[in-house]
Design a protein around this motif. Structure first.
Motif, PDB file in Angstrom:
ATOM      1  N   UNK A 227       0.839  -1.191   0.000  1.00 46.66           N
ATOM      2  CA  UNK A 227       0.000   0.000   0.000  1.00 46.66           C
ATOM      3  C   UNK A 227       0.878   1.247   0.000  1.00 46.66           C
ATOM      4  N   UNK A 228       0.610   2.131  -0.942  1.00 48.04           N
ATOM      5  CA  UNK A 228       1.206   3.466  -0.952  1.00 48.04           C
ATOM      6  C   UNK A 228       0.154   4.400  -0.368  1.00 48.04           C
ATOM      7  N   UNK A 229       0.496   5.058   0.726  1.00 47.42           N
ATOM      8  CA  UNK A 229      -0.438   5.919   1.446  1.00 47.42           C
ATOM      9  C   UNK A 229       0.011   7.366   1.386  1.00 47.42           C
ATOM     10  N   UNK A 230      -0.933   8.252   1.135  1.00 48.29           N
ATOM     11  CA  UNK A 230      -0.621   9.676   1.142  1.00 48.29           C
ATOM     12  C   UNK A 230      -1.860  10.469   1.540  1.00 48.29           C
ATOM     13  N   UNK A 231      -1.614  11.620   2.120  1.00 45.79           N
ATOM     14  CA  UNK A 231      -2.703  12.538   2.452  1.00 45.79           C
ATOM     15  C   UNK A 231      -2.992  13.339   1.181  1.00 45.79           C
ATOM     16  N   UNK A 232      -3.647  12.671   0.272  1.00 52.49           N
ATOM     17  CA  UNK A 232      -4.113  13.225  -0.994  1.00 52.49           C
ATOM     18  C   UNK A 232      -5.493  12.621  -1.218  1.00 52.49           C
ATOM     19  N   UNK A 233      -6.187  13.068  -2.263  1.00 48.18           N
ATOM     20  CA  UNK A 233      -7.478  12.453  -2.558  1.00 48.18           C
ATOM     21  C   UNK A 233      -7.291  11.232  -3.451  1.00 48.18           C
ATOM     22  N   UNK A 234      -8.317  10.417  -3.531  1.00 48.76           N
ATOM     23  CA  UNK A 234      -8.245   9.166  -4.279  1.00 48.76           C
ATOM     24  C   UNK A 234      -8.019   9.382  -5.773  1.00 48.76           C
ATOM     25  N   UNK A 235      -8.511  10.506  -6.310  1.00 49.25           N
ATOM     26  CA  UNK A 235      -8.325  10.779  -7.738  1.00 49.25           C
ATOM     27  C   UNK A 235      -6.855  11.060  -8.049  1.00 49.25           C
ATOM     28  N   UNK A 236      -6.213  11.812  -7.178  1.00 52.73           N
ATOM     29  CA  UNK A 236      -4.785  12.108  -7.342  1.00 52.73           C
ATOM     30  C   UNK A 236      -3.969  10.825  -7.197  1.00 52.73           C
ATOM     31  N   UNK A 237      -4.293  10.023  -6.189  1.00 54.86           N
ATOM     32  CA  UNK A 237      -3.551   8.780  -5.973  1.00 54.86           C
ATOM     33  C   UNK A 237      -3.714   7.826  -7.157  1.00 54.86           C
ATOM     34  N   UNK A 238      -4.912   7.754  -7.705  1.00 54.74           N
ATOM     35  CA  UNK A 238      -5.157   6.908  -8.867  1.00 54.74           C
ATOM     36  C   UNK A 238      -4.354   7.390 -10.074  1.00 54.74           C
ATOM     37  N   UNK A 239      -4.381   8.691 -10.333  1.00 52.86           N
ATOM     38  CA  UNK A 239      -3.631   9.250 -11.467  1.00 52.86           C
ATOM     39  C   UNK A 239      -2.134   9.027 -11.295  1.00 52.86           C
ATOM     40  N   UNK A 240      -1.650   9.204 -10.071  1.00 50.73           N
ATOM     41  CA  UNK A 240      -0.222   9.001  -9.798  1.00 50.73           C
ATOM     42  C   UNK A 240       0.157   7.539 -10.013  1.00 50.73           C
ATOM     43  N   UNK A 241      -0.672   6.637  -9.518  1.00 51.25           N
ATOM     44  CA  UNK A 241      -0.409   5.213  -9.705  1.00 51.25           C
ATOM     45  C   UNK A 241      -0.368   4.826 -11.172  1.00 51.25           C
ATOM     46  N   UNK A 242      -1.312   5.355 -11.942  1.00 50.30           N
ATOM     47  CA  UNK A 242      -1.333   5.060 -13.381  1.00 50.30           C
ATOM     48  C   UNK A 242      -0.094   5.612 -14.070  1.00 50.30           C
ATOM     49  N   UNK A 243       0.317   6.812 -13.705  1.00 52.01           N
ATOM     50  CA  UNK A 243       1.491   7.432 -14.337  1.00 52.01           C
ATOM     51  C   UNK A 243       2.784   6.690 -14.001  1.00 52.01           C
ATOM     52  N   UNK A 244       2.770   5.939 -12.887  1.00 54.56           N
ATOM     53  CA  UNK A 244       3.962   5.215 -12.449  1.00 54.56           C
ATOM     54  C   UNK A 244       3.869   3.711 -12.720  1.00 54.56           C
ATOM     55  N   UNK A 245       2.837   3.298 -13.458  1.00 51.98           N
ATOM     56  CA  UNK A 245       2.627   1.873 -13.748  1.00 51.98           C
ATOM     57  C   UNK A 245       2.596   1.037 -12.470  1.00 51.98           C
ATOM     58  N   UNK A 246       1.883   1.533 -11.471  1.00 51.68           N
ATOM     59  CA  UNK A 246       1.850   0.899 -10.153  1.00 51.68           C
ATOM     60  C   UNK A 246       0.659  -0.051 -10.002  1.00 51.68           C
ATOM     61  N   UNK A 247       0.447  -0.902 -10.994  1.00 53.46           N
ATOM     62  CA  UNK A 247      -0.713  -1.790 -10.935  1.00 53.46           C
ATOM     63  C   UNK A 247      -0.617  -2.836  -9.824  1.00 53.46           C
ATOM     64  N   UNK A 248       0.568  -3.078  -9.273  1.00 51.85           N
ATOM     65  CA  UNK A 248       0.723  -4.054  -8.185  1.00 51.85           C
ATOM     66  C   UNK A 248       0.841  -3.387  -6.817  1.00 51.85           C
TER      67      UNK A 248
END
Length: 157
Positions: A72-93
């Motif tokens: 789990x990557x956790x941050x005090x951000x909203x879910x939309x930002x976290x989703x976009x960041x994950x997609x940009x970093x190929x963090x599907x796992x």
């Protein structure tokens, strides 16, 4: 501040899954599971984007091969930002989990006030959680990135 041997507090998070907002509870995320959590001060920030998240993306298979159920990557951000960041970093796992109001981060005492940077954010750390209990905690000194990286976590498994 939370310590090794402590049980994680109850909290509700936000997560975009298949384009749908869900709000998993800490029990759903940690009960009966071995989980690596790493927290960052902010999505898309330099160290977080260039080193912290990419390290866990690159080593996800090796970490999970050690019996870890989720990363789990956790941050005090909203879910939309976290989703976009994950997609940009190929963090599907990696589960890109939002602690939008810092409820969890403050409950474990690992919050910090960054003032003009973004207000209340998480300190940088990694932890290994087994069935809701903290087994290892690697907390960074302010402005450092030396002990919460994926390689250190992998070696400790």
């Amino acid at each position: 501040m939370i310590e090794v041997g402590a049980t994680l507090p109850e909290a509700t998070f936000s997560l975009l899954k298949d384009g749908e907002m869900i709000n998993p509870h800490s029990n759903n995320l940690f009960a009966g599971k071995k989980v690596v959590v790493f927290a960052v001060p902010g999505a898309f920030t330099p160290t977080c984007s260039q080193a912290h998240l990419p390290g866990y993306v690159a080593l996800a298979d090796k970490i999970k091969a050690k019996g870890v159920d989720d990363i789990i990557c956790l941050s005090v951000n909203d879910a939309f930002v976290m989703d976009a960041w994950g997609k940009s970093a190929n963090a599907e796992h990696v589960t890109m989990l939002a602690d939008g109001n810092a409820q969890f981060t403050q409950a474990i005492g690992l919050d910090m006030d960054t003032d003009s940077f973004g207000g209340i954010r998480s300190q940088r750390y990694s932890m290994l959680v087994d069935d809701g209990t903290v087994v290892a905690l690697n907390l960074e000194d302010p402005g450092r990135f030396e002990v919460s990286d994926a390689e250190t976590m992998l070696k400790s498994l």
